[in-house]
Design an enzyme around this catalytic site. Sequence first.
Site, mmCIF file in Angstrom:
data_model
loop_
_atom_site.group_PDB
_atom_site.id
_atom_site.type_symbol
_atom_site.label_atom_id
_atom_site.label_comp_id
_atom_site.label_asym_id
_atom_site.label_seq_id
_atom_site.Cartn_x
_atom_site.Cartn_y
_atom_site.Cartn_z
ATOM 1 N N HIS A 152 -6.740 12.837 10.975
ATOM 2 C CA HIS A 152 -6.765 12.127 9.680
ATOM 3 C C HIS A 152 -6.775 13.366 8.730
ATOM 4 O O HIS A 152 -7.560 14.344 8.924
ATOM 5 C CB HIS A 152 -8.088 11.268 9.472
ATOM 6 C CG HIS A 152 -7.734 10.391 8.392
ATOM 7 N ND1 HIS A 152 -7.749 10.997 7.050
ATOM 8 C CD2 HIS A 152 -7.836 9.315 8.220
ATOM 9 C CE1 HIS A 152 -7.406 10.028 6.277
ATOM 10 N NE2 HIS A 152 -7.347 8.970 7.003
ATOM 11 N N LYS A 590 6.889 8.614 -1.113
ATOM 12 C CA LYS A 590 6.478 9.409 -2.324
ATOM 13 C C LYS A 590 7.981 10.032 -2.916
ATOM 14 O O LYS A 590 7.983 10.184 -4.202
ATOM 15 C CB LYS A 590 6.214 10.742 -1.660
ATOM 16 C CG LYS A 590 4.619 10.548 -1.278
ATOM 17 C CD LYS A 590 3.744 11.718 -0.920
ATOM 18 C CE LYS A 590 4.412 12.200 0.546
ATOM 19 N NZ LYS A 590 3.640 13.472 0.910
#
Length: 658
Positions: A152, A590
């Site tokens: 992560h 994005k």
Amino acid sequence: MNASNSTATQEALERQDQDIRMLEDLLRQTIERLAGPEVLARFDRVREAAIALRNHGAPEDARFLREFLDSLDVASLRELIRAFTIYFDLNNLAEQHARIHAIRKRIRTQYPKPMSESVTEAIRQLKDRGFPARELGKVLENLNIQPVFTAHPSEARRLTILEKLAAISNEIDRLDYLELLPDEAQAARDSIRQLIEILWLTESVRSERPKVIDEVRQGLEVVEGSLFEVVPELYSLLISSLEEIYPGQKWRLPAILRFGSWIGGDRDGHPEVTARVTIETVALHQATVLRHYLAQANSLGKNLSHSAKRLRLPPAFLAGLRDEARALGLPPGRIEREPLRQKCRHIARKLGLTIERLRSLVPAWTDTASKVPPMVYATPAQLRDDLLSIRSVLVGNQAEAAARMLDTFIRKVDVFGLHLLTLDIRQHADRHRAAITEILARAGIEANYEALGSEEKLTLLTNLLTMPRPVIPAHLEYSPETSEVIETFRAASAILEHQCPEAIENYIISGTGDAAHLLEVLLLAREARLFRPSDGISRINIIPLFETLEALNQGREILQRLMDIPSWREHLVLRNDLQEVMIGYSDSNKESGFVQSAWALHEIQRDLATFARDNRIVVRVFHGRGGAVGRGGGPANQAILAQPPGAVNGSLRITEQG
């Protein structure tokens, strides 16, 4: 929401409030005792003001919070941050327990009706729609689901913090589900108090950046802590649901689940992930699963105390036991008394020898292949056959309840093999291109490969792939960056050749933008003996990662161009005509926004389904999703159902972050 679900939700919320009050009281007591009443007062003021702001949204509450926090010095703010970090961790635990409580309540309330979105309900829906058992069996035979664990990017908490939160969770479980005596309930609360105190006095974030191997070990904690137990339960549930809904049908369930990992193999933007780290990662994976199997074999031996006098034993089974005992140097005395226990001892000894070999093994690309000693497990099939021999004896003696103990072990071997997790290798296309440019210039083949046009690159690479002479010498005299790229391929080759053929299967190219990016990797694979068409060998899937809007729009065109290149087509044939494609959710989102990104991802999956049909190959889509919605996060079942027709076809890989 129906009445039963509403009741379950209400009960869960009440339970959550009780847990939060208990945890909050214990935390407040800890803060007052260890940090002082002033810190507790600041914590209470900020918490109450934040709750008021959330409930009423009054400007004066926002103003108070801003001014109060601005008035605090750094030391006070640090204590406040520590208090709220633990506070939110504890609240999250209470929320998770409430959700689980609600789910369990709904399952009990509506039994025997299956729960919505469960495995059992899915099978029931198929039966109600007239889907025949025979066709379902064919679907299951080809079903392939592979969650892939990735580190992560924002997980900064230490493993010791996660372990203590898990311990608190276990104590909440005891309070929620066990009928504890008053003294036992108080002991559970005291244990939670103790753990909260330790949390307060423990550094919550690492003082040093973790090494890659530390991240690998933390990922393996997840496997050991949950997957080893959950996976057999899932298979058992699936089998029982099939038998209940399709009675009279014999079900043979293959290993529909496999697990992968990027941790220790993903070198895109991670210079610490080296060839040596990848070798060490694979060894850790294997050691973890082999130690687990060894514990399982020892446990099985304790349970299978069946007397030879009460069993009908096939002569071949007894003869095999005697031969194994001699080969392993074990006393054969128990064979005549407790043969199944003796067989478990043999399995445990073989696993021990396999672990010893793994410890001494240092796979090297320059080594020639050596034979695995006879009493060492070289393949999962050998371990599986040993377990099946015990199961066969039990079933032959109508001891089917004991045989189910073997089913759990066998299922783990089917899913985890001797490798545990398939390690994916990932590197950016720019690194391969720079390496190829240096290699070809040093070999006097092309002075400036990088400056060539796309078609010129393809022509040159196509010619090089047909040349029998290697382009890269055994001794590397390149820049450190190029040498590391080459060593990565050589390490993968050595692992697959000498250590574990299932350990590495996929090579992912980040930033794929043209067809030459894939041929560059195929050439590097050939140079490391991973692609040997004359021997009928291509050991890795070469996977483009389309992550920008432009790449997503051009993905099908890139793959179609490769189909005209004989070496690439040969590679696909050797990979059973499988082309895996990874699509990235984060970068496209994005770059172009959520809606345009989602549409581009949908469109490329439709294009890939058409590409597969037109070229008579199989395309498997690897979804790089997870976390927030902008990274493709959300309920996985809904995401799968939303895929365009032909995009799944019984095979799915998906990243699981953190």
